[in-house]
Enzyme design. Structure first.
Site, PDB file in Angstrom:
ATOM      1  N   GLY A  12       0.779  -1.238   0.000  1.00  0.00           N
ATOM      2  CA  GLY A  12       0.000   0.000   0.000  1.00  0.00           C
ATOM      3  C   GLY A  12       0.806   1.282   0.000  1.00  0.00           C
ATOM      4  CG  ASN A  14       2.313   3.140  -5.670  1.00  0.00           C
ATOM      5  OD1 ASN A  14       2.769   4.099  -6.279  1.00  0.00           O
ATOM      6  ND2 ASN A  14       2.930   1.963  -5.608  1.00  0.00           N
ATOM      7  NE  ARG A  64     -10.757 -14.002 -13.156  1.00  0.00           N
ATOM      8  CZ  ARG A  64      -9.650 -13.946 -12.433  1.00  0.00           C
ATOM      9  NH1 ARG A  64      -9.407 -12.906 -11.659  1.00  0.00           N
ATOM     10  NH2 ARG A  64      -8.774 -14.932 -12.474  1.00  0.00           N
ATOM     11  CG  MET A  89      -0.791  -7.910  -6.567  1.00  0.00           C
ATOM     12  SD  MET A  89       0.128  -7.003  -7.862  1.00  0.00           S
ATOM     13  CE  MET A  89       1.143  -8.349  -8.504  1.00  0.00           C
ATOM     14  NE  ARG A  90      -9.647 -11.410  -7.535  1.00  0.00           N
ATOM     15  CZ  ARG A  90      -9.827 -12.715  -7.634  1.00  0.00           C
ATOM     16  NH1 ARG A  90      -9.016 -13.543  -7.013  1.00  0.00           N
ATOM     17  NH2 ARG A  90     -10.826 -13.202  -8.332  1.00  0.00           N
ATOM     18  CG  ASN A 106      -2.770  -1.186 -13.057  1.00  0.00           C
ATOM     19  OD1 ASN A 106      -2.699  -1.359 -11.831  1.00  0.00           O
ATOM     20  ND2 ASN A 106      -2.064  -1.911 -13.914  1.00  0.00           N
ATOM     21  CG  HIS A 108       2.450  -2.754 -15.358  1.00  0.00           C
ATOM     22  ND1 HIS A 108       2.134  -3.970 -14.799  1.00  0.00           N
ATOM     23  CD2 HIS A 108       3.440  -2.998 -16.253  1.00  0.00           C
ATOM     24  CE1 HIS A 108       2.892  -4.903 -15.334  1.00  0.00           C
ATOM     25  NE2 HIS A 108       3.694  -4.352 -16.219  1.00  0.00           N
ATOM     26  CB  SER A 135       3.235   2.591 -17.573  1.00  0.00           C
ATOM     27  OG  SER A 135       4.422   2.327 -18.289  1.00  0.00           O
ATOM     28  CB  THR A 140      -8.721  -1.589 -21.891  1.00  0.00           C
ATOM     29  OG1 THR A 140      -7.418  -2.150 -22.105  1.00  0.00           O
ATOM     30  CG2 THR A 140      -8.685  -0.080 -22.147  1.00  0.00           C
ATOM     31  CG  ASP A 144      -0.520  -5.069 -16.755  1.00  0.00           C
ATOM     32  OD1 ASP A 144      -1.189  -4.423 -15.927  1.00  0.00           O
ATOM     33  OD2 ASP A 144       0.106  -6.102 -16.464  1.00  0.00           O
TER      34      ASP A 144
HETATM   35  C1  GRF Z   1       4.092  -1.137  -7.358  1.00  0.00           C
HETATM   36  O1  GRF Z   1       5.388  -1.401  -7.821  1.00  0.00           O
HETATM   37  C2  GRF Z   1       3.131  -1.057  -8.504  1.00  0.00           C
HETATM   38  O2  GRF Z   1       3.689  -0.576  -9.681  1.00  0.00           O
HETATM   39  C3  GRF Z   1       2.769  -2.503  -8.715  1.00  0.00           C
HETATM   40  O3  GRF Z   1       2.753  -3.074  -7.445  1.00  0.00           O
HETATM   41  C4  GRF Z   1       3.572  -2.319  -6.554  1.00  0.00           C
HETATM   42  C5  GRF Z   1       2.685  -1.900  -5.437  1.00  0.00           C
HETATM   43  O4  GRF Z   1       3.383  -1.422  -4.333  1.00  0.00           O
HETATM   44  N1  GRF Z   1       1.561  -2.612  -9.474  1.00  0.00           N
HETATM   45  P1  GRF Z   1       2.580  -0.813  -3.100  1.00  0.00           P
HETATM   46  O5  GRF Z   1       1.595  -1.883  -2.606  1.00  0.00           O
HETATM   47  O6  GRF Z   1       1.856   0.396  -3.594  1.00  0.00           O
HETATM   48  O7  GRF Z   1       3.601  -0.486  -2.074  1.00  0.00           O
END
Ligand code: GRF
Length: 219
Positions: A12, A14, A64, A89-90, A106, A108, A135, A140, A144
């Site tokens: 978490g 980000n 799902r 991650m899903r 998202n 990535h 990025s 969509t 990715d």
């Molecule tokens: C980041 O590197 C993001 O680009 C990827 O997963 C990681 C997430 O890190 N999709 P955090 O959970 O935000 O610390």
């Protein structure tokens, strides 16, 4: 206010960067953190910050589509202007993705279109790339694969490992995500019929982190 909900499966950081940006005066409000992992540290960050924390477990749903309808249904209760996938991650059910078209981004960790999917840092090193990065793109149905809004780049150094690359990239990701959400919140960036639009003009190349930050006022 421009309302944002964030989806995260793990650490978490980000998500925390978006909360920091909000505290610093960015023109958006993070209303909730949603997770598919009831033990995700991101949920604790939300609770500590007084942000609604919601987790559902895919195990409790038949498939799902049912899980995604339920979790995104919870997100919809906040009537968000934008859904931000930040380490979520899903893979998401196609019909659910389509129902958020143009309203879901998202982050990535690669310079898309290079390396969609997993192990991006290792794949960049294996390929001998001189540049790596991250990025932010509209989501969509293609994993990715949606239109890229902005990218942060990083020079690969001799001796880099997937871990050192990831560690150097992470603070750039935080700035990139916050600046991109701010541009969307200010109404400067949106998804048009032919791709990403900035200030009414179709973007031909993704924004750099520098131009993205220069275009925002607070970060
Ligand atoms: C980041 O590197 C993001 O680009 C990827 O997963 C990681 C997430 O890190 N999709 P955090 O959970 O935000 O610390």
């Amino acid at each position: 206010m421009f309302d944002v909900v964030v989806f995260a499966s793990g650490r978490g950081s980000n998500f925390a960067a978006l909360l920091d940006a909000q505290r610093a005066g960015a023109p958006f409000a993070v209303r909730a953190l949603l997770s598919d992992k009831p033990a995700a540290p991101a949920l604790d960050i939300a609770r500590t910050a007084g942000v609604e924390a919601i987790a559902l477990s895919p195990r409790d749903f038949p498939d799902r589509a049912a899980f995604d309808r339920a979790l995104f249904g919870r997100a919809a209760q906040f009537a968000p202007d934008l859904v931000v996938l930040a380490g979520y991650m899903r893979v998401i059910d196609t019909a659910v993705v389509e129902s958020w078209h143009g309203r879901m981004i998202n982050i990535h960790p690669s310079l898309l279109p290079k390396y969609p999917g997993l192990r991006t840092h290792a794949r960049a090193l294996d390929a001998g790339d001189a540049l790596h990065g991250s990025s932010v793109h509209y989501v969509t149905a293609e994993l990715d694969g949606g239109p890229v809004i902005a990218q942060a780049t990083l020079a690969v150094a001799p001796g880099d490992t997937p871990e050192t690359l990831a560690a150097r990239l992470l603070p750039l990701e935080h700035r990139l995500l916050a600046a991109t959400v701010e541009l969307i919140a200010r109404g400067r960036v949106q998804l048009g019929a032919e791709g990403v639009v900035l200030d009414g003009k179709r973007l031909t190349d993704p924004l750099s982190l520098e131009s993205c930050r220069a275009a925002t006022n607070t970060l």
